[in-house]
Design a protein around this motif. Structure first.
Motif, PDB file in Angstrom:
ATOM      1  N   SER A  30       3.779  -4.467   6.610  1.00 48.62           N
ATOM      2  CA  SER A  30       4.977  -4.517   6.602  1.00 48.62           C
ATOM      3  C   SER A  30       4.794  -2.607   7.194  1.00 48.62           C
ATOM      4  N   HIS A  31       3.756  -2.330   7.747  1.00 49.44           N
ATOM      5  CA  HIS A  31       3.272  -1.271   8.532  1.00 49.44           C
ATOM      6  C   HIS A  31       2.688  -1.884   9.821  1.00 49.44           C
ATOM      7  N   GLY A  32       2.250  -2.867   9.166  1.00 47.98           N
ATOM      8  CA  GLY A  32       1.116  -2.850  10.684  1.00 47.98           C
ATOM      9  C   GLY A  32       1.694  -4.536  11.545  1.00 47.98           C
ATOM     10  N   THR A  33       1.025  -5.249  12.361  1.00 42.47           N
ATOM     11  CA  THR A  33       1.927  -6.093  12.983  1.00 42.47           C
ATOM     12  C   THR A  33       0.635  -7.044  13.331  1.00 42.47           C
ATOM     13  N   GLY A  34      -0.583  -7.111  12.584  1.00 41.79           N
ATOM     14  CA  GLY A  34      -1.375  -8.510  12.597  1.00 41.79           C
ATOM     15  C   GLY A  34      -1.234  -9.063  11.664  1.00 41.79           C
ATOM     16  N   GLY A  35      -1.741  -8.873  10.481  1.00 41.46           N
ATOM     17  CA  GLY A  35      -1.922  -9.929   9.714  1.00 41.46           C
ATOM     18  C   GLY A  35      -3.287 -10.308  10.102  1.00 41.46           C
TER      19      GLY A  35
END
Length: 255
Positions: free
Chosen positions: A205-210
């Protein structure tokens, strides 16, 4: 005996505990573990969270591109993020330093040497470097990687003994177990091509990487002969439990 060097990458979801604000309790949890382990390990931290920190204080009015707004939020949030680290760590007898890097820094031999020298001096003097991408002038982390790649490049440059990536799951789980609603962690793996087939494309939800960016980071680390652990940073004592083998996490070993 020389201490083992750990590069700890902390994502935004770990720092916020999947809420809308930075968790002082989580930062205290991290500091408390480092203080407990400091006789045997030295730590270098790569931390996301500047944009999440800014959102606690401001809501920007804008007419420009979304990426520019995020850059502005990062500029506002970075000092707040460092202040929270500094205040919580200082109470535990730990000293911190801010290091802002960009991916282009890793392309220049002179800059690489400067990074290594500065961080080695800090660590030798018991100061914990806290590294983030310089988001105000660079957009790579905002767009692509949630600092996973930056952590791996830094780990390789400094030839650390272990890269720990804290995220919001118990490592990487098999795709079949996730689809069945009963996630099962892949505990040890070295074949990254096979591992990539198991991952979900979903980002946090907050991160961009996965998970894909974490596997890309592990690939960089593996090429530098560094083991990567993907651990659940949401649980208390996640570093200590990973090191003593009591937590459920994924170890990506060197081939």
């Amino acid at each position: 005996m020389s201490k083992k060097r750990i590069l700890l990458k902390i994502g935004s979801n770990t720092l916020t505990k999947e809420t809308d604000q930075i968790s002082r309790g989580k930062i205290e949890d991290i500091g408390r573990q480092i203080a407990k382990l400091k006789n045997d390990y030295e730590f270098i931290i790569v931390s996301s969270g500047a944009i999440a920190a800014a959102k606690q204080f401001v809501k920007l009015e804008h007419n420009g591109e979304e990426i520019n707004v995020k850059q502005a939020l990062a500029a506002i949030g970075q000092p707040h993020l460092m202040r929270i680290f500094q205040e919580n760590f200082r109470e535990l007898g730990l000293f911190t330093a801010q290091c802002l890097l960009s991916y282009s820094d890793f392309e220049k031999p002179n800059t690489q040497e400067n990074i290594k020298s500065a961080i080695n001096v800090l660590v030798a003097n018991n100061v914990i470097p806290i590294i983030n991408e310089n988001d105000t002038v660079s957009t790579d982390e905002i767009q692509f990687g949630d600092n996973d790649k930056l952590a791996a490049l830094t780990a390789a440059l400094l030839q650390v003994d272990l890269l720990i990536i804290a995220t919001n799951t118990n490592g990487i789980c098999t795709k079949a177990s996730i689809e069945a609603g009963k996630p099962e962690t892949i505990h040890t793996v070295s074949n990254l091509s096979a591992l990539e087939k198991e991952i979900s494309l979903k980002k946090s939800s907050h991160g961009t990487g996965g998970m894909r960016s974490k596997i890309q980071a592990a690939t960089i680390a593996q090429e530098a002969e560094i083991e990567t652990w993907i651990v659940n940073g949401l649980i208390d004592n996640f570093i200590s439990e990973a090191l003593d083998g009591t937590s459920n996490h994924t170890k990506i070993t060197v081939q």
